[in-house]
Write a protein that holds these residues in place. Structure first.
Motif, PDB file in Angstrom:
ATOM      1  N   LYS A 152       2.079 -34.657 -41.886  1.00  0.00           N
ATOM      2  CA  LYS A 152       2.455 -35.683 -42.863  1.00  0.00           C
ATOM      3  C   LYS A 152       3.191 -35.037 -44.019  1.00  0.00           C
ATOM      4  N   LEU A 153       4.368 -35.576 -44.311  1.00  0.00           N
ATOM      5  CA  LEU A 153       5.247 -35.060 -45.360  1.00  0.00           C
ATOM      6  C   LEU A 153       5.661 -36.208 -46.263  1.00  0.00           C
ATOM      7  N   PHE A 154       6.214 -35.850 -47.421  1.00  0.00           N
ATOM      8  CA  PHE A 154       6.902 -36.854 -48.227  1.00  0.00           C
ATOM      9  C   PHE A 154       8.083 -36.194 -48.905  1.00  0.00           C
ATOM     10  N   ALA A 155       9.076 -37.016 -49.188  1.00  0.00           N
ATOM     11  CA  ALA A 155      10.296 -36.544 -49.840  1.00  0.00           C
ATOM     12  C   ALA A 155      10.518 -37.349 -51.109  1.00  0.00           C
ATOM     13  N   VAL A 156      11.072 -36.675 -52.103  1.00  0.00           N
ATOM     14  CA  VAL A 156      11.427 -37.303 -53.374  1.00  0.00           C
ATOM     15  C   VAL A 156      12.853 -36.887 -53.692  1.00  0.00           C
TER      16      VAL A 156
ATOM     17  N   GLN B 273      19.100 -34.451 -55.761  1.00  0.00           N
ATOM     18  CA  GLN B 273      18.496 -33.373 -54.964  1.00  0.00           C
ATOM     19  C   GLN B 273      17.235 -33.880 -54.274  1.00  0.00           C
ATOM     20  N   ALA B 274      17.077 -33.558 -52.990  1.00  0.00           N
ATOM     21  CA  ALA B 274      15.876 -33.932 -52.239  1.00  0.00           C
ATOM     22  C   ALA B 274      14.861 -32.791 -52.290  1.00  0.00           C
ATOM     23  N   TYR B 275      13.595 -33.157 -52.445  1.00  0.00           N
ATOM     24  CA  TYR B 275      12.470 -32.223 -52.433  1.00  0.00           C
ATOM     25  C   TYR B 275      11.470 -32.734 -51.417  1.00  0.00           C
ATOM     26  N   VAL B 276      10.937 -31.848 -50.576  1.00  0.00           N
ATOM     27  CA  VAL B 276      10.011 -32.255 -49.528  1.00  0.00           C
ATOM     28  C   VAL B 276       8.726 -31.437 -49.659  1.00  0.00           C
ATOM     29  N   TYR B 277       7.590 -32.125 -49.526  1.00  0.00           N
ATOM     30  CA  TYR B 277       6.269 -31.505 -49.638  1.00  0.00           C
ATOM     31  C   TYR B 277       5.363 -31.984 -48.518  1.00  0.00           C
TER      32      TYR B 277
END
Length: 105
Positions: free
Chosen positions: A24-28, A33-37
């Motif tokens: 499970k990931l999420f992007a902001v 700029q995209a950041y993924v965690y």
């Protein structure tokens, strides 16, 4: 690299959840700029979202954990308020091209 989504599917100052190969990931996106965690709070190990795709605080300026309100910087995932202050979200390497956003898992 695994395909996450097209660039237009992640608007500026928004967030979106994903699951790739059981992870499970999420992007902001902020400032273009995209950041993924990884979608896991360092405090309790639970998912962060309030409702599907809602990972940001009301001002859309910080990532917020729905369980206990911890606040994280969008740019590097550092917890700046709450019970896990000083800890960080686990970032996922990503890149964006004409096709969309790609992640390394």
């Amino acid at each position: 690299m695994k395909f996450l989504c097209t660039g237009v599917e992640l608007a500026d100052n928004s967030s979106r959840g994903f699951e790739i190969d059981g992870q499970k990931l999420f992007a902001v996106r902020r400032g273009g700029q995209a950041y993924v965690y990884i979608n896991r709070c360092p405090h309790r190990g639970v998912g962060l979202e309030w409702t599907p795709n809602q990972f940001l605080d009301p001002s859309n300026s910080l990532i917020q954990c729905a369980t206990h309100g911890a606040l994280f910087l969008i740019e590097d995932g550092e917890c700046v308020a709450g019970p896990c202050a000083g800890q960080s979200l686990s970032s996922v390497d990503c890149r964006e091209d004409d096709q969309g956003i790609w992640v390394s898992l």
